[in-house]
Design a protein around this motif. Structure first.
Motif, PDB file in Angstrom:
ATOM      1  N   TRP A   1      17.269   4.605  52.683  1.00  0.00           N
ATOM      2  CA  TRP A   1      17.436   3.269  52.126  1.00  0.00           C
ATOM      3  C   TRP A   1      17.172   3.277  50.625  1.00  0.00           C
ATOM      4  O   TRP A   1      16.355   4.051  50.135  1.00  0.00           O
ATOM      5  CB  TRP A   1      16.484   2.283  52.804  1.00  0.00           C
ATOM      6  N   GLY A   2      17.852   2.403  49.908  1.00  0.00           N
ATOM      7  CA  GLY A   2      17.620   2.260  48.484  1.00  0.00           C
ATOM      8  C   GLY A   2      16.610   1.174  48.187  1.00  0.00           C
ATOM      9  O   GLY A   2      16.516   0.176  48.913  1.00  0.00           O
ATOM     10  N   LEU A   3      15.846   1.373  47.127  1.00  0.00           N
ATOM     11  CA  LEU A   3      14.928   0.359  46.615  1.00  0.00           C
ATOM     12  C   LEU A   3      15.295   0.136  45.154  1.00  0.00           C
ATOM     13  O   LEU A   3      15.488   1.104  44.406  1.00  0.00           O
ATOM     14  CB  LEU A   3      13.475   0.805  46.706  1.00  0.00           C
ATOM     15  N   ALA A   4      15.399  -1.109  44.729  1.00  0.00           N
ATOM     16  CA  ALA A   4      15.861  -1.371  43.373  1.00  0.00           C
ATOM     17  C   ALA A   4      15.147  -2.565  42.763  1.00  0.00           C
ATOM     18  O   ALA A   4      14.797  -3.528  43.465  1.00  0.00           O
ATOM     19  CB  ALA A   4      17.373  -1.608  43.360  1.00  0.00           C
TER      20      ALA A   4
ATOM     21  N   ARG B   1       7.317  13.157  41.907  1.00  0.00           N
ATOM     22  CA  ARG B   1       6.838  13.981  40.795  1.00  0.00           C
ATOM     23  C   ARG B   1       7.383  13.517  39.463  1.00  0.00           C
ATOM     24  O   ARG B   1       6.685  13.512  38.439  1.00  0.00           O
ATOM     25  CB  ARG B   1       7.219  15.447  41.047  1.00  0.00           C
ATOM     26  N   GLU B   2       8.644  13.083  39.476  1.00  0.00           N
ATOM     27  CA  GLU B   2       9.246  12.571  38.234  1.00  0.00           C
ATOM     28  C   GLU B   2       8.495  11.330  37.758  1.00  0.00           C
ATOM     29  O   GLU B   2       8.200  11.174  36.565  1.00  0.00           O
ATOM     30  CB  GLU B   2      10.715  12.234  38.478  1.00  0.00           C
ATOM     31  N   LEU B   3       8.173  10.444  38.677  1.00  0.00           N
ATOM     32  CA  LEU B   3       7.446   9.233  38.310  1.00  0.00           C
ATOM     33  C   LEU B   3       6.027   9.540  37.847  1.00  0.00           C
ATOM     34  O   LEU B   3       5.514   8.881  36.941  1.00  0.00           O
ATOM     35  CB  LEU B   3       7.405   8.271  39.507  1.00  0.00           C
ATOM     36  N   SER B   4       5.384  10.545  38.439  1.00  0.00           N
ATOM     37  CA  SER B   4       4.009  10.861  38.056  1.00  0.00           C
ATOM     38  C   SER B   4       3.942  11.453  36.660  1.00  0.00           C
ATOM     39  O   SER B   4       2.907  11.393  36.003  1.00  0.00           O
ATOM     40  CB  SER B   4       3.400  11.843  39.064  1.00  0.00           C
TER      41      SER B   4
ATOM     42  N   ALA C   1      12.424   0.406  33.484  1.00  0.00           N
ATOM     43  CA  ALA C   1      12.638   1.673  32.785  1.00  0.00           C
ATOM     44  C   ALA C   1      12.459   2.864  33.719  1.00  0.00           C
ATOM     45  O   ALA C   1      12.167   3.976  33.268  1.00  0.00           O
ATOM     46  CB  ALA C   1      11.682   1.778  31.614  1.00  0.00           C
ATOM     47  N   SER C   2      12.649   2.663  35.015  1.00  0.00           N
ATOM     48  CA  SER C   2      12.441   3.734  35.992  1.00  0.00           C
ATOM     49  C   SER C   2      13.218   4.997  35.624  1.00  0.00           C
ATOM     50  O   SER C   2      14.431   4.952  35.411  1.00  0.00           O
ATOM     51  CB  SER C   2      12.882   3.270  37.387  1.00  0.00           C
ATOM     52  N   PRO C   3      12.539   6.140  35.546  1.00  0.00           N
ATOM     53  CA  PRO C   3      13.233   7.396  35.235  1.00  0.00           C
ATOM     54  C   PRO C   3      14.134   7.883  36.364  1.00  0.00           C
ATOM     55  O   PRO C   3      14.860   8.867  36.182  1.00  0.00           O
ATOM     56  CB  PRO C   3      12.079   8.374  34.988  1.00  0.00           C
ATOM     57  N   LEU C   4      14.098   7.184  37.500  1.00  0.00           N
ATOM     58  CA  LEU C   4      14.962   7.580  38.619  1.00  0.00           C
ATOM     59  C   LEU C   4      16.399   7.121  38.413  1.00  0.00           C
ATOM     60  O   LEU C   4      17.286   7.496  39.188  1.00  0.00           O
ATOM     61  CB  LEU C   4      14.420   7.018  39.934  1.00  0.00           C
TER      62      LEU C   4
ATOM     63  N   SER D   1      16.423   2.447  40.450  1.00  0.00           N
ATOM     64  CA  SER D   1      15.830   2.901  41.710  1.00  0.00           C
ATOM     65  C   SER D   1      14.314   2.990  41.596  1.00  0.00           C
ATOM     66  O   SER D   1      13.760   3.307  40.538  1.00  0.00           O
ATOM     67  CB  SER D   1      16.392   4.268  42.090  1.00  0.00           C
ATOM     68  N   LEU D   2      13.634   2.725  42.709  1.00  0.00           N
ATOM     69  CA  LEU D   2      12.181   2.689  42.745  1.00  0.00           C
ATOM     70  C   LEU D   2      11.632   3.511  43.902  1.00  0.00           C
ATOM     71  O   LEU D   2      12.340   3.775  44.878  1.00  0.00           O
ATOM     72  CB  LEU D   2      11.695   1.240  42.920  1.00  0.00           C
ATOM     73  N   LEU D   3      10.354   3.874  43.768  1.00  0.00           N
ATOM     74  CA  LEU D   3       9.594   4.426  44.891  1.00  0.00           C
ATOM     75  C   LEU D   3       8.269   3.673  45.022  1.00  0.00           C
ATOM     76  O   LEU D   3       7.264   4.221  45.454  1.00  0.00           O
ATOM     77  CB  LEU D   3       9.350   5.926  44.698  1.00  0.00           C
TER      78      LEU D   3
END
Length: 291
Positions: free
Chosen positions: A198-201, A287-290, A141-144, A154-156
């Motif tokens: 780079w992308g993380l998924a 910041r979006e994830l936090s 459910a990543s908001p990214l 997408s992930l961080l």
């Protein structure tokens, strides 16, 4: 001519695309149980175990490349293992985790099909009950959102025991570092991969089984270590106002947060030497994830 070609193929089998890199310390029994499950060559980096891990693995699994260290290097052991791998992709499997049958090869194919993908985070099933790890629900459910050139949200951040990395990308950003160590070492690497483009998924088409070892630090110790890593990562990568916000959150997290802050103090000089503030788009994602 056909027979000769066949002979050459047998003499020179295709090189593997993936290596499983395992970092371990004093978990001999877990390793002896999990190593036969890996469907790729294995590099085991032993963080100065004192329980006979090195000797036991060499005797039971002579095909495993064992790299014994004379001190506990923490997560840096994975960086050392990756340098020994020699394959385009590396799976960071822990001593108590393994990829589901066929899924490691499937994950490598997904990486090949998405050239910007630097890190693939797999679905994690925990224990004999195979319960979905709650972190997977968060990643799904990543908001990214999902970039069009990536195979999933997408992930961080990620969970190291269930990640496949592109060796080129991992090496380019320096791998795991000696400042953050373990646990909670994943964030700094994830942020640097994203900063480098780079992308993380998260990809729930592939699965990792995780049977948490009984030889684990108490949860309070682990939580303090995670807060220590969060603080050090913020010091190394966050702009000042976000760094201050992370310090406030740590202070408000009770005893684990305070222990994390105290534990971070000896590493502050090393963190400052490696400080490099993230690009604005990556920090916007943090910041979006936090939130």
């Amino acid at each position: 001519m056909g027979q000769a070609a066949g002979v050459i193929t047998e003499l020179h089998p295709p090189r593997p695309a993936v290596t499983c890199v395992v970092a371990s310390r004093n978990r001999r029994a877990d390793l002896l149980a999990s190593l036969p499950r890996h469907e790729a060559p294995v590099v085991l980096v032993d963080n100065a175990s004192t329980d006979g891990t090195v000797e036991a693995v060499r005797a039971a699994h002579p095909d495993v490349t064992v790299v014994p260290l004379d001190r506990n290097a923490g997560a840096v052991a994975r960086t050392l293992g990756t340098a020994r791998a020699g394959t385009p992709f590396v799976a960071f499997t822990d001593d108590d985790s393994w990829w589901a049958p066929g899924d490691l090869a499937r994950a490598a194919e997904i990486m090949r099909a998405h050239p910007r993908l630097g890190l693939l985070a797999a679905r994690i099933l925990v224990g004999t009950e195979e319960e979905l790890d709650p972190v997977c629900t968060e990643m799904a459910a990543s908001p990214l959102g999902t970039d069009p050139d990536l195979p999933g949200p997408s992930l961080l951040g990620f969970v190291a025991c269930a990640a496949l990395v592109r060796t080129e990308a991992f090496t380019a950003v320096g791998g795991f570092d000696p400042v953050v160590r373990f646990p909670g070492e994943e964030e700094r690497l994830a942020l640097d991969l994203a900063a480098a483009g780079w992308g993380l998924a998260y990809v729930d088409e592939v699965t990792v089984h995780h049977h948490p070892s009984t030889s684990r630090d108490p949860n309070t110790v682990r939580q303090a270590g995670i807060w220590r890593s969060r603080v050090l990562t913020a010091l190394m990568r966050y702009p000042l106002r976000d760094l201050l916000g992370q310090l406030v959150r740590a202070a408000g997290a009770g005893r684990p947060g305070w222990r994390g802050l105290v534990g971070a103090v000896p590493r502050v000089p090393a963190a400052l030497r490696r400080r490099r503030v993230l690009p604005r788009p990556v920090m916007a994602g943090v910041r979006e994830l936090s939130r």
